[in-house]
Design an enzyme around this catalytic site. Structure first.
Site, PDB file in Angstrom:
ATOM      1  N   TYR A 122     -22.572   2.797  -5.119  1.00 33.80           N
ATOM      2  CA  TYR A 122     -23.562   3.148  -6.158  1.00 33.80           C
ATOM      3  C   TYR A 122     -23.702   2.011  -7.174  1.00 33.80           C
ATOM      4  O   TYR A 122     -24.817   1.632  -7.556  1.00 33.80           O
ATOM      5  CB  TYR A 122     -23.140   4.445  -6.844  1.00 33.80           C
ATOM      6  CG  TYR A 122     -24.009   4.820  -8.022  1.00 33.80           C
ATOM      7  CD1 TYR A 122     -25.371   5.067  -7.862  1.00 33.80           C
ATOM      8  CD2 TYR A 122     -23.459   4.921  -9.305  1.00 33.80           C
ATOM      9  CE1 TYR A 122     -26.173   5.394  -8.954  1.00 33.80           C
ATOM     10  CE2 TYR A 122     -24.255   5.256 -10.397  1.00 33.80           C
ATOM     11  CZ  TYR A 122     -25.614   5.490 -10.216  1.00 33.80           C
ATOM     12  OH  TYR A 122     -26.398   5.802 -11.291  1.00 33.80           O
ATOM     13  N   GLY A 161     -22.906   4.576   2.185  1.00 35.02           N
ATOM     14  CA  GLY A 161     -21.924   5.103   1.224  1.00 35.02           C
ATOM     15  C   GLY A 161     -22.252   4.661  -0.188  1.00 35.02           C
ATOM     16  O   GLY A 161     -22.105   3.486  -0.522  1.00 35.02           O
ATOM     17  N   VAL A 162     -22.727   5.628  -0.999  1.00 34.92           N
ATOM     18  CA  VAL A 162     -23.049   5.290  -2.391  1.00 34.92           C
ATOM     19  C   VAL A 162     -22.065   6.020  -3.315  1.00 34.92           C
ATOM     20  O   VAL A 162     -22.434   6.770  -4.198  1.00 34.92           O
ATOM     21  CB  VAL A 162     -24.526   5.591  -2.747  1.00 34.92           C
ATOM     22  CG1 VAL A 162     -25.403   4.443  -2.328  1.00 34.92           C
ATOM     23  CG2 VAL A 162     -25.012   6.898  -2.126  1.00 34.92           C
ATOM     24  N   GLY A 163     -20.779   5.761  -3.042  1.00 36.58           N
ATOM     25  CA  GLY A 163     -19.708   6.293  -3.884  1.00 36.58           C
ATOM     26  C   GLY A 163     -19.447   5.322  -5.023  1.00 36.58           C
ATOM     27  O   GLY A 163     -20.366   4.669  -5.546  1.00 36.58           O
ATOM     28  N   LYS A 216       0.855  -1.190   0.000  1.00 37.28           N
ATOM     29  CA  LYS A 216       0.000   0.000   0.000  1.00 37.28           C
ATOM     30  C   LYS A 216       0.888   1.236   0.000  1.00 37.28           C
ATOM     31  O   LYS A 216       1.942   1.252   0.642  1.00 37.28           O
ATOM     32  CB  LYS A 216      -0.888   0.026   1.259  1.00 37.28           C
ATOM     33  CG  LYS A 216      -2.163   0.788   1.062  1.00 37.28           C
ATOM     34  CD  LYS A 216      -3.118  -0.013   0.211  1.00 37.28           C
ATOM     35  CE  LYS A 216      -4.467   0.598   0.003  1.00 37.28           C
ATOM     36  NZ  LYS A 216      -5.363  -0.278  -0.759  1.00 37.28           N
ATOM     37  N   VAL A 244     -18.128   2.285  -5.364  1.00 36.71           N
ATOM     38  CA  VAL A 244     -18.580   0.886  -5.240  1.00 36.71           C
ATOM     39  C   VAL A 244     -20.044   0.827  -4.817  1.00 36.71           C
ATOM     40  O   VAL A 244     -20.849   0.085  -5.410  1.00 36.71           O
ATOM     41  CB  VAL A 244     -17.721   0.101  -4.226  1.00 36.71           C
ATOM     42  CG1 VAL A 244     -18.221  -1.331  -4.097  1.00 36.71           C
ATOM     43  CG2 VAL A 244     -16.247   0.115  -4.630  1.00 36.71           C
TER      44      VAL A 244
END
Ligand code: NAD
Length: 345
Positions: free
Chosen positions: A184, A178-180, A78, A182
């Site tokens: 969404y 969270g509908v960002g 990372k 992924v």
């Protein structure tokens, strides 16, 4: 920080700094001899350098587990770049970062993560070959988030079969935090299957737009944990399963894309004792990593899709082991990830 650095399980930690332009980056590798480490580069706000370094260490470990469980010939890695608090030259920062990656001679392959895009990777590609997820114009180019969402969707279907003995999602109620990128995509897949959705996001206007588009309910962010639903799907932040939230859950399945969902590992035992089937994040959200690893092998989109869908088979197999030994799925997955031997694949 010293005691943190010595207590953590990682193999290499590389720090890069250019004070003239306020550039600070870290790359952490969790090396097990399986192959070059793949892991995204976060380019976000950190409160301190220690905070950024800890993020790199924690997430490199998770990437290693994710890769091992997904049977990929890769170690975990990372990278983090601290987002400056002032105006900066993004192309210069990306070039600098590419030089850091290059200095590791292929031990680490970078890709997109929070705060970086496929366009950024295309810039990085001009300065190092050790990058994946850049735009090439082929069908396998599609955003890795598509594969992450598909993996989570496949996993939810497996979990629903195991927990509720239903082979269809039609009529179930799923709450998505969270509908960002992924969340969404996942919401659209679930909506197409006739699922009743409740959504939230700290970007309230965006969440309300998604709710209208997918005939979903909207709730304020703090109210998502206690929604009376069949599946709770965390697709935003880490550590959201904690002392404050755990008693609020009504869903009997927790299955989402967010990395690092458990504030502490013992939360998995609490969920197990509450009769909640918790799908460990690095088993469930590996679709994006699988996508990128397959892209490196020049596999086409339909091959990639098949590989991602194997996440469902792993859930069935490991749940059977969990049942046999009377332990949680989390324990089985954790043990398996830790035991995957060197040079396993
Ligand atoms: P994203 O930034 O596109 O979406 C996250 C969404 O969550 C945003 O819309 C944000 O406004 C919202 N959010 C933030 N805090 C919130 C809160 N407290 N309550 C409700 N909503 C909140 O990120 P993403 O790419 O969709 O990733 C989501 C999660 O999945 C992250 O934890 C990420 O690390 C993990 N993940 C993503 C991928 C991928 O392919 N993108 C792969 C593996 C894991």
């Amino acid at each position: 920080m010293d005691s943190y650095l010595t207590s953590q399980d990682y193999s290499e930690l590389h720090i890069f700094q250019d004070k003239k332009i306020d550039f600070f980056a870290a790359i952490c590798l969790h090396t097990k001899g399986r192959g070059p480490a793949i892991g995204g580069c976060r380019f976000i706000n950190y409160t301190s350098k220690d905070d950024a370094i800890q993020d790199a260490i924690r997430l490199s470990n998770a990437m290693s587990y994710k890769s091992a469980i997904s049977e990929l010939a890769h170690d975990g890695g990372k990278a983090v770049i601290m987002l400056p608090k002032h105006e900066y030259d993004r192309a210069l920062f990306l070039k600098k970062f590419a030089e850091c990656v290059n200095s590791l001679s292929g031990k680490y392959i970078t890709t997109v993560d929070s705060g970086t895009t496929q366009e950024d990777m295309t810039i990085i590609k001009n300065h190092t070959p050790y990058v994946i997820g850049y735009l090439t114009g082929t069908d396998a180019d599609s955003n890795p988030s598509d594969s992450t969402a598909l993996g989570v969707y496949t996993g939810i279907k497996a979990a629903v079969k195991l927990k509720y003995e239903k082979s269809s999602l039609q009529g179930l109620h799923i709450a998505i935090q969270g509908v960002g990128s992924v969340g969404y995509r996942l919401a659209k897949l679930l909506h197409a299957d006739g699922v009743l959705l409740t959504v939230t996001d700290t970007d309230i206007e965006h969440a309300k737009r998604v709710a209208v588009e997918l005939h979903a309910n909207f709730v304020e962010p703090d109210n998502i944990y206690s929604v009376a639903c069949d599946v709770f799907s965390p697709c935003a932040l880490g550590r959201i399963i904690n002392q404050n939230t755990i008693s609020q859950f009504k869903a009997k399945i927790i299955a989402g894309a967010a990395n690092d969902q458990l504030a502490t590992e013992d939360m998995s035992d609490v969920l197990y004792n509450m009769g909640i089937l918790y799908l460990p994040d690095y088993l469930l959200n590996a679709g994006g990593l699988i996508h990128l690893a397959m892209q490196m092998q020049d596999k086409n989109a339909s091959f990639i899709e098949n590989e991602v869908k194997k996440i469902g088979d792993r859930i069935y197999r490991m749940t059977a082991t969990a049942k046999e030994f009377g332990i949680s799925l989390f324990q089985v997955v954790q043990e398996a990830a830790r035991k995957i031997p060197y040079n396993a694949f």
